[in-house]
Design a protein around this motif. Structure first.
Motif, PDB file in Angstrom:
ATOM      1  N   ASP A  18      37.704  27.817  42.416  1.00  0.00           N
ATOM      2  CA  ASP A  18      36.752  26.977  41.683  1.00  0.00           C
ATOM      3  C   ASP A  18      37.501  26.211  40.589  1.00  0.00           C
ATOM      4  OD1 ASP A  18      34.651  25.776  40.389  1.00  0.00           O
ATOM      5  OD2 ASP A  18      33.807  27.636  39.596  1.00  0.00           O
ATOM      6  N   PRO A  19      38.006  25.026  40.907  1.00  0.00           N
ATOM      7  CA  PRO A  19      38.790  24.262  39.930  1.00  0.00           C
ATOM      8  C   PRO A  19      38.015  23.894  38.662  1.00  0.00           C
ATOM      9  CG  PRO A  19      38.961  23.278  42.110  1.00  0.00           C
ATOM     10  CD  PRO A  19      37.935  24.349  42.189  1.00  0.00           C
ATOM     11  N   ASN A  20      36.692  23.870  38.733  1.00  0.00           N
ATOM     12  CA  ASN A  20      35.865  23.498  37.582  1.00  0.00           C
ATOM     13  C   ASN A  20      35.283  24.705  36.854  1.00  0.00           C
ATOM     14  OD1 ASN A  20      36.224  20.729  38.048  1.00  0.00           O
ATOM     15  ND2 ASN A  20      34.658  20.791  39.640  1.00  0.00           N
ATOM     16  N   THR A  21      35.882  25.881  37.052  1.00  0.00           N
ATOM     17  CA  THR A  21      35.362  27.082  36.412  1.00  0.00           C
ATOM     18  C   THR A  21      35.370  26.940  34.894  1.00  0.00           C
ATOM     19  OG1 THR A  21      35.544  29.475  36.258  1.00  0.00           O
ATOM     20  CG2 THR A  21      37.601  28.262  36.345  1.00  0.00           C
ATOM     21  N   ALA A  22      34.380  27.539  34.263  1.00  0.00           N
ATOM     22  CA  ALA A  22      34.278  27.476  32.803  1.00  0.00           C
ATOM     23  C   ALA A  22      35.094  28.574  32.128  1.00  0.00           C
ATOM     24  CB  ALA A  22      32.820  27.586  32.382  1.00  0.00           C
ATOM     25  N   ILE A  23      35.538  29.570  32.899  1.00  0.00           N
ATOM     26  CA  ILE A  23      36.310  30.671  32.308  1.00  0.00           C
ATOM     27  C   ILE A  23      37.732  30.198  32.019  1.00  0.00           C
ATOM     28  CG2 ILE A  23      37.010  31.692  34.503  1.00  0.00           C
ATOM     29  CD1 ILE A  23      35.990  34.135  32.122  1.00  0.00           C
ATOM     30  N   THR A  24      38.232  30.549  30.856  1.00  0.00           N
ATOM     31  CA  THR A  24      39.598  30.185  30.485  1.00  0.00           C
ATOM     32  C   THR A  24      40.518  31.370  30.724  1.00  0.00           C
ATOM     33  OG1 THR A  24      39.338  30.933  28.204  1.00  0.00           O
ATOM     34  CG2 THR A  24      38.768  28.619  28.678  1.00  0.00           C
ATOM     35  N   MET A  25      41.809  31.097  30.729  1.00  0.00           N
ATOM     36  CA  MET A  25      42.793  32.169  30.897  1.00  0.00           C
ATOM     37  C   MET A  25      42.666  33.185  29.769  1.00  0.00           C
ATOM     38  SD  MET A  25      45.203  33.487  32.587  1.00  0.00           S
ATOM     39  CE  MET A  25      46.664  34.486  32.455  1.00  0.00           C
ATOM     40  N   THR A  26      42.452  32.705  28.545  1.00  0.00           N
ATOM     41  CA  THR A  26      42.312  33.608  27.401  1.00  0.00           C
ATOM     42  C   THR A  26      41.094  34.511  27.559  1.00  0.00           C
ATOM     43  OG1 THR A  26      43.361  31.979  25.973  1.00  0.00           O
ATOM     44  CG2 THR A  26      42.076  33.705  24.889  1.00  0.00           C
ATOM     45  N   ALA A  27      39.967  33.953  27.974  1.00  0.00           N
ATOM     46  CA  ALA A  27      38.752  34.740  28.165  1.00  0.00           C
ATOM     47  C   ALA A  27      38.935  35.753  29.294  1.00  0.00           C
ATOM     48  CB  ALA A  27      37.573  33.833  28.459  1.00  0.00           C
ATOM     49  N   PHE A  28      39.584  35.337  30.376  1.00  0.00           N
ATOM     50  CA  PHE A  28      39.823  36.242  31.496  1.00  0.00           C
ATOM     51  C   PHE A  28      40.735  37.393  31.074  1.00  0.00           C
ATOM     52  CE2 PHE A  28      42.175  37.452  35.388  1.00  0.00           C
ATOM     53  CZ  PHE A  28      41.103  37.960  36.112  1.00  0.00           C
ATOM     54  N   ARG A  29      41.805  37.065  30.371  1.00  0.00           N
ATOM     55  CA  ARG A  29      42.729  38.096  29.887  1.00  0.00           C
ATOM     56  C   ARG A  29      41.990  39.079  28.965  1.00  0.00           C
ATOM     57  NH1 ARG A  29      48.042  38.054  30.022  1.00  0.00           N
ATOM     58  NH2 ARG A  29      48.126  35.824  30.370  1.00  0.00           N
ATOM     59  N   ARG A  30      41.114  38.572  28.109  1.00  0.00           N
ATOM     60  CA  ARG A  30      40.357  39.430  27.193  1.00  0.00           C
ATOM     61  C   ARG A  30      39.442  40.373  27.965  1.00  0.00           C
ATOM     62  NH1 ARG A  30      41.704  41.805  23.552  1.00  0.00           N
ATOM     63  NH2 ARG A  30      42.878  39.963  22.997  1.00  0.00           N
ATOM     64  N   LEU A  31      38.789  39.893  29.032  1.00  0.00           N
ATOM     65  CA  LEU A  31      37.943  40.758  29.861  1.00  0.00           C
ATOM     66  C   LEU A  31      38.748  41.913  30.437  1.00  0.00           C
ATOM     67  CD1 LEU A  31      35.862  38.081  31.805  1.00  0.00           C
ATOM     68  CD2 LEU A  31      34.983  39.687  30.095  1.00  0.00           C
ATOM     69  N   VAL A  32      39.977  41.630  30.856  1.00  0.00           N
ATOM     70  CA  VAL A  32      40.832  42.676  31.431  1.00  0.00           C
ATOM     71  C   VAL A  32      41.298  43.634  30.336  1.00  0.00           C
ATOM     72  CG1 VAL A  32      42.993  43.143  32.634  1.00  0.00           C
ATOM     73  CG2 VAL A  32      41.568  41.212  33.356  1.00  0.00           C
ATOM     74  N   LEU A  33      41.794  43.105  29.230  1.00  0.00           N
ATOM     75  CA  LEU A  33      42.328  43.959  28.164  1.00  0.00           C
ATOM     76  C   LEU A  33      41.239  44.802  27.504  1.00  0.00           C
ATOM     77  CD1 LEU A  33      44.921  41.535  26.510  1.00  0.00           C
ATOM     78  CD2 LEU A  33      45.328  43.359  28.179  1.00  0.00           C
ATOM     79  N   ASP A  34      40.004  44.310  27.475  1.00  0.00           N
ATOM     80  CA  ASP A  34      38.887  45.078  26.916  1.00  0.00           C
ATOM     81  C   ASP A  34      38.365  46.127  27.890  1.00  0.00           C
ATOM     82  OD1 ASP A  34      39.018  43.652  24.580  1.00  0.00           O
ATOM     83  OD2 ASP A  34      37.289  42.372  25.024  1.00  0.00           O
ATOM     84  N   GLY A  35      38.843  46.108  29.145  1.00  0.00           N
ATOM     85  CA  GLY A  35      38.434  47.093  30.134  1.00  0.00           C
ATOM     86  C   GLY A  35      37.165  46.731  30.878  1.00  0.00           C
ATOM     87  N   ARG A  36      36.633  45.549  30.644  1.00  0.00           N
ATOM     88  CA  ARG A  36      35.421  45.150  31.354  1.00  0.00           C
ATOM     89  C   ARG A  36      35.731  44.844  32.812  1.00  0.00           C
ATOM     90  NH1 ARG A  36      32.617  40.884  27.627  1.00  0.00           N
ATOM     91  NH2 ARG A  36      30.943  41.137  29.136  1.00  0.00           N
ATOM     92  N   ILE A  37      36.950  44.380  33.093  1.00  0.00           N
ATOM     93  CA  ILE A  37      37.468  44.270  34.458  1.00  0.00           C
ATOM     94  C   ILE A  37      38.565  45.328  34.548  1.00  0.00           C
ATOM     95  CG2 ILE A  37      38.728  42.846  36.118  1.00  0.00           C
ATOM     96  CD1 ILE A  37      37.368  40.394  34.900  1.00  0.00           C
ATOM     97  N   PRO A  38      38.432  46.306  35.449  1.00  0.00           N
ATOM     98  CA  PRO A  38      39.414  47.397  35.529  1.00  0.00           C
ATOM     99  C   PRO A  38      40.816  46.891  35.864  1.00  0.00           C
ATOM    100  CG  PRO A  38      37.474  47.881  36.864  1.00  0.00           C
ATOM    101  CD  PRO A  38      37.355  46.463  36.413  1.00  0.00           C
TER     102      PRO A  38
END
Length: 77
Positions: A18-38
């Motif tokens: 999805d080239p037009n995704t609203a999620i940014t790399m920073t937001a995605f990384r934060r989801l992983v580091l916060d444990g919301r994405i295992p």
């Protein structure tokens, strides 16, 4: 076998899908580091399963059961 990717590789797959995704790399990384994405650590690298990423974005954050969401829980002493 699970499709395991580095955080940056997983994000690249999201952007490719999805080239037009609203999620940014920073937001995605934060989801992983916060444990919301295992994720799992292999040495200094953090790997995520693409199945877990897809599940998170399809079903949302399921950390707290829906029946508990928004309710006041009693204080247990």
């Amino acid at each position: 076998m699970r499709r395991m990717r580095l955080i940056s590789e997983a994000y690249a797959e999201i952007k490719e899908t999805d080239p037009n995704t609203a999620i940014t790399m920073t937001a995605f990384r934060r989801l992983v580091l916060d444990g919301r994405i295992p994720s799992i650590m292999i040495g200094n690298k953090r790997l995520v399963s693409m199945e877990d990423v897809e599940n998170f974005f399809q079903h949302g954050d399921r950390q707290m059961p829906e029946s508990e969401s928004g309710k006041i829980r009693p204080i247990i002493l």
